[in-house]
Design a protein around this motif. Sequence first.
Motif, PDB file in Angstrom:
ATOM      1  N   LEU A   1      16.462  26.688  48.422  1.00 12.13           N
ATOM      2  CA  LEU A   1      17.407  27.298  47.501  1.00 12.13           C
ATOM      3  C   LEU A   1      16.708  27.776  46.234  1.00 12.13           C
ATOM      4  O   LEU A   1      15.756  27.144  45.762  1.00 12.13           O
ATOM      5  N   PRO A   2      17.179  28.880  45.639  1.00 12.06           N
ATOM      6  CA  PRO A   2      16.537  29.403  44.423  1.00 12.06           C
ATOM      7  C   PRO A   2      16.927  28.602  43.192  1.00 12.06           C
ATOM      8  O   PRO A   2      18.026  28.064  43.096  1.00 12.06           O
ATOM      9  N   ILE A   3      16.001  28.554  42.233  1.00 14.53           N
ATOM     10  CA  ILE A   3      16.209  27.833  40.979  1.00 14.53           C
ATOM     11  C   ILE A   3      15.869  28.765  39.824  1.00 14.53           C
ATOM     12  O   ILE A   3      14.753  29.272  39.734  1.00 14.53           O
ATOM     13  N   ALA A   4      16.846  28.991  38.926  1.00 15.63           N
ATOM     14  CA  ALA A   4      16.604  29.787  37.724  1.00 15.63           C
ATOM     15  C   ALA A   4      16.592  28.923  36.474  1.00 15.63           C
ATOM     16  O   ALA A   4      16.062  29.329  35.438  1.00 15.63           O
ATOM     17  N   PHE A   5      17.183  27.714  36.557  1.00 12.58           N
ATOM     18  CA  PHE A   5      17.228  26.828  35.394  1.00 12.58           C
ATOM     19  C   PHE A   5      17.249  25.377  35.865  1.00 12.58           C
ATOM     20  O   PHE A   5      17.757  25.069  36.950  1.00 12.58           O
ATOM     21  N   ALA A   6      16.702  24.498  35.075  1.00 21.59           N
ATOM     22  CA  ALA A   6      16.728  23.054  35.298  1.00 21.59           C
ATOM     23  C   ALA A   6      16.077  22.400  34.094  1.00 21.59           C
ATOM     24  O   ALA A   6      15.332  23.047  33.341  1.00 21.59           O
ATOM     25  N   ASP A   7      16.361  21.140  33.870  1.00 21.19           N
ATOM     26  CA  ASP A   7      15.678  20.411  32.812  1.00 21.19           C
ATOM     27  C   ASP A   7      14.173  20.394  33.077  1.00 21.19           C
ATOM     28  O   ASP A   7      13.744  20.183  34.218  1.00 21.19           O
ATOM     29  N   TYR A   8      13.407  20.659  32.055  1.00 23.64           N
ATOM     30  CA  TYR A   8      11.936  20.655  32.128  1.00 23.64           C
ATOM     31  C   TYR A   8      11.409  21.729  33.079  1.00 23.64           C
ATOM     32  O   TYR A   8      10.310  21.594  33.627  1.00 23.64           O
ATOM     33  N   PHE A   9      12.192  22.780  33.278  1.00 23.50           N
ATOM     34  CA  PHE A   9      11.775  23.867  34.161  1.00 23.50           C
ATOM     35  C   PHE A   9      11.347  25.057  33.310  1.00 23.50           C
ATOM     36  O   PHE A   9      12.117  25.545  32.478  1.00 23.50           O
TER      37      PHE A   9
END
Length: 332
Positions: free
Chosen positions: A303-311
């Motif tokens: 799955l794609p990730i555009a935001f996350a903590d510590y990203f």
Amino acid sequence: MRLVEATDAAHKCTLEAPCDLQGRIVAAYARRMGANIRVEQGDITEQRVDAIVNAASPAMRGGGGVDGAIHRAAGPGLLRENIERFPNGLPVGGAGWTTGHNLPARNVIHAVGPIYGTGTRDQLVAAYANVLRVADELGAEAVPFPLISAGVYGWPRADAIQAAFDGVAASGTRVRDIVFVTPHDDIARDIESALWKATPLRILQAVRVLHERGYETVRIHPGMSPSGMYWRGMLVAGDTELLGYTTGNGADVAGMDVTAATTPDALADHLLTLAPGLTPEPNPRYTEWYRGLLERVEEEYALPIAFADYFDASEGWEIGWGSGVRVPHPPE
């Protein structure tokens, strides 16, 4: 007995052209209008059900792997019936049934998957869809499957799992309990993981369908929850939020159960009901970028990730949390 052949004109969408589809599982990820899709670690020859599925060879004369195990458990009567009913075997992608003989299952539905490198993915999808059409003719309520073509036929496991899901979705089956049965820990875990990802993947594919229908302003903003446990996806069209989804909701997508058995088209129809005022508008730069993104997502089955903590998003979106596989940011 009716043989469902791979060349049947009614089934061409699964063979001659893509249909645009591209127990150890939490039930929330498996329910669909009374149907269950799940994975079970065990022996398919011990299943006491209406019909089990055999991964057969085109000759229909027995073989190794699941095919050999089913023939050994059923006894010699199965081979005699195969010779009588299928004197010319079955085509790749086809399915047909026999009785179960000495098996606990009443019937065996034989499906011929393709060999990797010589057959096509459409044939693999068709094998699953045709099995379930035969199962509907038999009135079967429970159908355990092996992972077709993923053994000696060499089909890459991740794609074999997704092709299985696409075949289930293409079939429109009335079967209530679809079980992927394997004796192997690693295969069971991989199927279980794919079932968990099925709902968000169908959301991503439904966005592509909306773009193809002309709703090119629909965008997705995906990421991880602060805990790192849940994937989140927000769909927007301009200033309008269409959907906010988290995997913490399981299969529930704004009141619709969305699983591996759901087609992207059906979900796209549902999403349009959430925004009745939405009108088709062009946005070719974004839709071209999104097609490329989804190709990577389907290739990696992540799955794609555009935001996350510590990203750090400065280098683009990530395909698969922590994978390091990056794609450029979407165009403004």
